[in-house]
Enzyme design. Structure first.
Site, PDB file in Angstrom:
ATOM      1  N   ARG A   1       0.842  -1.189   0.000  1.00 20.46           N
ATOM      2  CA  ARG A   1       0.000   0.000   0.000  1.00 20.46           C
ATOM      3  C   ARG A   1       0.877   1.239   0.000  1.00 20.46           C
ATOM      4  NH1 ARG A   1      -4.755  -1.625   4.405  1.00 20.46           N
ATOM      5  NH2 ARG A   1      -5.600  -3.365   3.197  1.00 20.46           N
TER       6      ARG A   1
ATOM      7  N   GLU B   1      -6.142   0.580  15.281  1.00 24.69           N
ATOM      8  CA  GLU B   1      -6.805  -0.444  14.464  1.00 24.69           C
ATOM      9  C   GLU B   1      -5.820  -1.512  13.997  1.00 24.69           C
ATOM     10  OE1 GLU B   1      -7.425  -2.290  10.766  1.00 24.69           O
ATOM     11  OE2 GLU B   1      -6.889  -0.185  10.492  1.00 24.69           O
TER      12      GLU B   1
ATOM     13  N   ARG C   1       2.614   1.798   9.903  1.00 16.99           N
ATOM     14  CA  ARG C   1       2.226   2.140   8.528  1.00 16.99           C
ATOM     15  C   ARG C   1       3.424   1.921   7.614  1.00 16.99           C
ATOM     16  NH1 ARG C   1      -2.492   5.077   7.534  1.00 16.99           N
ATOM     17  NH2 ARG C   1      -3.632   5.722   9.394  1.00 16.99           N
TER      18      ARG C   1
ATOM     19  N   SER D   1     -10.105  -5.445  10.690  1.00 19.49           N
ATOM     20  CA  SER D   1     -11.290  -4.816  10.118  1.00 19.49           C
ATOM     21  C   SER D   1     -12.195  -5.896   9.540  1.00 19.49           C
ATOM     22  CB  SER D   1     -10.873  -3.833   9.018  1.00 19.49           C
ATOM     23  OG  SER D   1     -11.976  -3.104   8.554  1.00 19.49           O
TER      24      SER D   1
ATOM     25  N   ARG E   1       2.123  -4.910  11.681  1.00 19.66           N
ATOM     26  CA  ARG E   1       1.339  -4.016  12.541  1.00 19.66           C
ATOM     27  C   ARG E   1       1.034  -4.647  13.890  1.00 19.66           C
ATOM     28  NH1 ARG E   1      -3.543   0.058  11.214  1.00 19.66           N
ATOM     29  NH2 ARG E   1      -1.827   0.934  10.033  1.00 19.66           N
TER      30      ARG E   1
END
Length: 422
Positions: free
Chosen positions: A260, A349, A275, A352, A390
């Site tokens: 990403r 977070e 990130r 999800s 993460r």
């Protein structure tokens, strides 16, 4: 996407979804194009019937007769009309299709209405944030202290938002993925590894294009893109098929490298593991019958799977119901799981869980034949089982000790010959 029939019949619902999801869509133009196309297609059918009649009459007339010449002239004139109308219809259909791809799903009534994550609602908290009683180290400091990373050296070679894991931390990443995969396959999911490379159609079919194009790495020379989740590939595995109802539900645990750009996050979490441009993720993906009740059951079950994995890792977390402006265009309902980050003194977070009803299935042409012989679009759902690195950030911070070591939860010690510490 939504069906044209639904959009025609429920334009107010569509307008509300566009507003609540902070999107821009010219719905009036979409509806006008739809009306124009339906009228043009009716005219095309009439012209083609007239041309067929003229051609038949031409053949039936004697050679050299005036009526034969008249029918020939009529057929040529109709051919010109048809060609011009077909060109117009083709362009209008292209424009309509592009607009249809921008139509969001109608959000659940359970979703809080709000513009962004600030409107999300906490559903429950599980586990208490630890009270350390000693000066905290963040996960980067713990990695440096234990020589578990080569971030500085890698950044020189690969740029910012890249990472490298070393030693026992590199092994822990593989252990966490193995633990999650083993647990989920024991609960009925089929393990599958998928590439990170996919064609544009797969991104469109899953709903990432046109909405999230800026966050995707493109390989234009090869007409490919790098995916940020196995969902993109899994969603298209059965495109064009008509599955038998007896094969449903299909449960996949898809493992893939992910990429990403993190577009729009400049300056946020550049340091550390939260990130990064490249990561690995185990994604759960469900295809089930077109039944809202069944879909809701799977949504709850997917959340449970993620929570069970966090329990194994002994990490405190909270479950939040995502607001309409935070859930994404294709989502019917979405929950995030946020794990406690001691160095930030807040939840972040890590998982999800999303239900999309038949919104993705219509884009990807995912269908099944029910036992009564009727063909329906499937419902799709997805959920993060584990995303690394993460998850390693809260893991290291929550389980740190005063001397900078990291304690292993009991469920993981068997992978390390019973060691108590990483």
């Amino acid at each position: 996407m939504l069906s044209l029939k639904f959009i025609r019949q429920q334009p107010d619902q569509v307008r509300r979804a566009v507003t609540e999801k902070n999107l821009t869509l010219d719905l009036d133009r979409l509806l006008a194009l739809d009306r124009k196309l339906r009228g043009a297609k009716q005219r095309l059918d009439a012209f083609r019937a007239q041309k067929k009649h003229a051609a038949s009459a031409f053949r039936d007339r004697p050679v050299g007769g005036s009526m034969r010449a008249e029918h020939s002239h009529q057929a040529r004139a109709l051919s010109a009309e048809i060609a011009a109308l077909e060109k117009s219809v083709k362009q209008d259909q292209t424009d309509l299709n592009a607009l249809l791809l921008q139509v969001p799903n109608i959000p659940s009534d359970e979703a809080p209405i709000g513009p962004d994550a600030g409107s999300n609602r906490v559903v429950r908290k599980v586990g208490a944030p630890p009270d350390f009683g000693f000066p905290l180290r963040d996960h980067v400091e713990l990695m440096d202290l234990n020589d578990w990373g080569a971030g500085g050296q890698v950044a020189k070679v690969c740029g910012t938002r890249t990472h490298s894991l070393k030693g026992r931390l590199a092994i822990l990443e593989q252990v966490l993925l193995l633990h999650a995969m083993t647990k989920l396959t024991g609960q009925g999911f089929t393990a599958v590894t998928v590439p990170a490379l996919a064609r544009e159609q797969a991104f469109t079919a899953s709903g990432y294009f046109p909405f999230a194009r800026d966050d995707v790495f493109a390989l234009p020379r090869d007409d490919l893109h790098l995916s940020g989740t196995a969902e993109i590939i899994l969603n298209s595995l059965h495109s064009g098929e008509i599955l038998g109802e007896d094969r449903l539900p299909l449960l996949y645990a898809g493992l893939s490298p992910c990429f990403r750009r993190e577009a729009g996050s400049a300056g946020r979490d550049v340091r550390g593991l939260l990130r990064v441009h490249q990561f690995v993720k185990l994604e759960l993906f469900v295809l089930c019958r077109n039944d809202p009740a069944e879909s809701a059951q799977w949504h709850a079950q997917l959340l449970t799977h993620a929570e069970q994995l966090l329990a194994d890792l002994a990490l405190p977390y909270q479950v939040v119901e995502c607001a309409t402006g935070d859930m994404g265009p294709g989502k019917f309902r979405m929950h995030d799981i946020e794990t406690w980050m001691p160095s930030l003194a807040k939840y972040r977070e890590t998982h999800s869980c999303s239900s999309l009803h038949d919104w993705q299935a219509r884009r990807a042409n995912l269908r099944y034949r029910s036992r009564d012989g009727k063909v329906h679009h499937l419902h799709t759902l997805n959920n993060t089982a584990l995303a690394s690195p993460r998850i390693l950030a809260p893991f290291l911070e929550v389980h740190q000790t005063p001397n900078g070591r990291v304690r292993l939860p009991e469920k993981l010690r068997g992978y390390f010959d019973g060691d108590v510490f990483l």
